[in-house]
Design a protein around this motif. Structure first.
Motif, short mmCIF file in Angstrom:
data_model
loop_
_atom_site.label_atom_id
_atom_site.label_comp_id
_atom_site.label_asym_id
_atom_site.label_seq_id
_atom_site.Cartn_x
_atom_site.Cartn_y
_atom_site.Cartn_z
N ALA A 156 53.91 20.89 -9.06
CA ALA A 156 53.39 22.24 -8.86
C ALA A 156 52.33 22.60 -9.90
CB ALA A 156 54.54 23.24 -8.92
N GLN A 157 52.30 21.86 -11.00
CA GLN A 157 51.33 22.16 -12.06
C GLN A 157 50.04 21.34 -11.90
OE1 GLN A 157 54.10 22.90 -15.36
NE2 GLN A 157 52.35 22.50 -16.70
N ILE A 158 49.99 20.55 -10.83
CA ILE A 158 48.80 19.72 -10.61
C ILE A 158 48.17 20.10 -9.28
CG2 ILE A 158 47.88 17.36 -10.63
CD1 ILE A 158 50.54 16.40 -11.78
N HIS A 159 46.87 20.36 -9.30
CA HIS A 159 46.18 20.70 -8.06
C HIS A 159 45.15 19.63 -7.74
CE1 HIS A 159 44.44 23.21 -4.95
NE2 HIS A 159 43.25 23.00 -5.49
N PHE A 160 45.14 19.20 -6.47
CA PHE A 160 44.19 18.16 -6.06
C PHE A 160 43.10 18.77 -5.20
CE2 PHE A 160 48.09 16.14 -7.15
CZ PHE A 160 47.66 15.08 -7.94
N PHE A 237 42.92 -2.64 1.56
CA PHE A 237 43.56 -2.76 0.25
C PHE A 237 44.10 -1.40 -0.21
CE2 PHE A 237 42.85 -2.02 -4.32
CZ PHE A 237 43.80 -2.88 -4.85
N TYR A 238 43.30 -0.35 -0.03
CA TYR A 238 43.70 0.96 -0.54
C TYR A 238 44.72 1.67 0.35
CZ TYR A 238 40.31 1.31 -4.39
OH TYR A 238 39.63 1.13 -5.58
N ARG A 239 44.78 1.27 1.64
CA ARG A 239 45.60 2.03 2.58
C ARG A 239 47.00 2.36 2.06
NH1 ARG A 239 44.31 2.48 7.83
NH2 ARG A 239 43.20 0.48 7.80
N PRO A 240 47.80 1.35 1.62
CA PRO A 240 49.15 1.68 1.17
C PRO A 240 49.18 2.61 -0.05
CG PRO A 240 48.65 -0.66 0.77
CD PRO A 240 47.53 -0.10 1.58
N TYR A 241 48.20 2.45 -0.92
CA TYR A 241 48.15 3.33 -2.11
C TYR A 241 47.80 4.76 -1.68
CZ TYR A 241 48.01 -0.99 -4.80
OH TYR A 241 48.30 -2.22 -5.35
N ASN A 242 46.88 4.86 -0.71
CA ASN A 242 46.49 6.20 -0.23
C ASN A 242 47.69 6.89 0.41
OD1 ASN A 242 43.90 5.75 -1.05
ND2 ASN A 242 43.08 5.32 0.99
N ILE A 243 48.41 6.13 1.24
CA ILE A 243 49.56 6.73 1.94
C ILE A 243 50.59 7.20 0.92
CG2 ILE A 243 51.50 6.19 3.49
CD1 ILE A 243 49.47 4.43 5.08
N ALA A 248 53.15 11.58 -2.05
CA ALA A 248 53.50 12.13 -3.37
C ALA A 248 53.00 13.57 -3.53
CB ALA A 248 52.95 11.25 -4.48
N VAL A 249 51.78 13.83 -3.03
CA VAL A 249 51.21 15.17 -3.24
C VAL A 249 51.45 16.11 -2.05
CG1 VAL A 249 49.44 14.26 -4.79
CG2 VAL A 249 48.87 14.62 -2.40
N GLY A 250 51.94 15.54 -0.94
CA GLY A 250 52.20 16.36 0.26
C GLY A 250 50.92 16.83 0.92
N GLN A 251 49.89 15.98 0.88
CA GLN A 251 48.60 16.35 1.46
C GLN A 251 47.91 15.11 2.01
OE1 GLN A 251 44.64 18.50 -0.13
NE2 GLN A 251 46.35 18.72 -1.52
#
Ligand SMILES: Nc1ncnc2c1ncn2[C@@H]1O[C@H](COP(=O)(O)OS(=O)(=O)O)[C@@H](OP(=O)(O)O)[C@H]1O
Length: 256
Positions: A156-160, A237-243, A248-251
């Motif tokens: 909650a203290q981090i905004h993306f 390559f990035y797909r699993p990290y992005n998911i 994690a951030v709910g977005q």
């Protein structure tokens, strides 16, 4: 993440809430490795650390400090937590493949002799082994970097902020930033216009000048052309990290 998002808009937020002559929390920040290195060095533990270098604030004022490389620096979460555990964190993220190409384009403009993007991206291209130790690739592993921050700060203290939406809907993104900071929505649609030549929104005017203000020359550079097959490999390559990051951030940042 994210490289240096030292935008006129950040400064504008600063101007609105601190007053143009108070000195900004972020100061000139600067994207070059040099100045970022200095900022990192200044965050030391204890009262002699970064906090003492920040401008004094009173009641309603907010100090902003901006250093893109904090997000990917191991010691930064602990040091910032020790300085003030109430710190609100804002991270601008964009498609990590585009981020890597932008990063490479910038480095190439300073060091024209570096190897090709395709060459640096892989440990073994035929086998599709991406070189995740290359900084341009490593920085885009947002889910991994976020883990270090979540050890110290609640989500909650981090905004993306979405780097893509910052271009297509600057007022919307800035609206969410202002809500996150708990300040009145002073920056709205009426502050921006889209500059077609630049390909970016610009500010119609700033607190200190009635003239429009766009991002500097180094923003919105034409990216180096990359083999589309390499782009596909990196996307995979990035797909699993992005998911993992979206979860994690709910977005969902819709980078696929
Ligand atoms: N406000 C805002 N909105 C959208 N995009 C922005 C903004 N500020 C910076 N940028 C883009 O971020 C990329 C890196 O910017 P910088 O050149 O400032 O980075 S750095 O100095 O190297 O840290 C660079 O991306 P590319 O232009 O695609 O290379 C900048 O255009």
């Amino acid at each position: 993440m994210i490289r240096d998002w030292q935008s006129a808009w950040y400064e504008e937020v600063d101007d609105h809430y601190r007053g143009p002559n108070d000195g900004g929390g972020g100061g000139e920040g600067g994207g070059g490795g040099g100045s970022e290195k200095r900022e990192i060095d200044m965050i030391t533990d204890g009262p002699e650390g970064r906090a003492s270098l920040m401008p004094r604030t009173v009641g309603s004022q907010i100090t902003l400090e901006k250093t893109p490389s904090y997000f990917v620096t191991q010691e930064a979460p602990r040091r910032i937590f020790n300085m003030s555990r109430d710190t609100k964190l804002i991270v601008v993220v964009r498609n990590p493949v585009t981020r890597a190409i932008s990063d490479y384009t910038q480095t190439l403009s300073k060091k024209p002799d570096i190897p090709t993007f395709e060459g640096l991206s892989f440990r073994n291209r035929t086998l599709g082994l991406v070189d995740a130790s290359w900084n341009a690739i490593r920085i885009g592993l947002y889910a991994l970097h976020l883990e270090s921050w979540l050890r110290y700060f609640p989500l909650a203290q981090i905004h993306f902020v979405s780097g893509e939406r910052l271009i297509t809907d600057p007022a919307g993104e800035m609206g969410r930033v202002q809500d996150f900071l708990g300040v009145k929505r002073l920056i709205t649609d009426k502050h921006f216009y889209f500059n077609k030549t630049k390909g970016f929104p610009c500010l119609k005017k700033t607190e200190s000048s009635l003239l429009p203000r766009c991002l500097g020359k180094s923003k919105g550079r034409t990216h180096v052309q990359i083999d589309p097959e390499v782009i596909d490999q990196l996307r995979e390559f990035y797909r699993p990290y992005n998911i993992k990051f979206y979860e994690a951030v709910g977005q969902d940042f819709r980078w696929e």
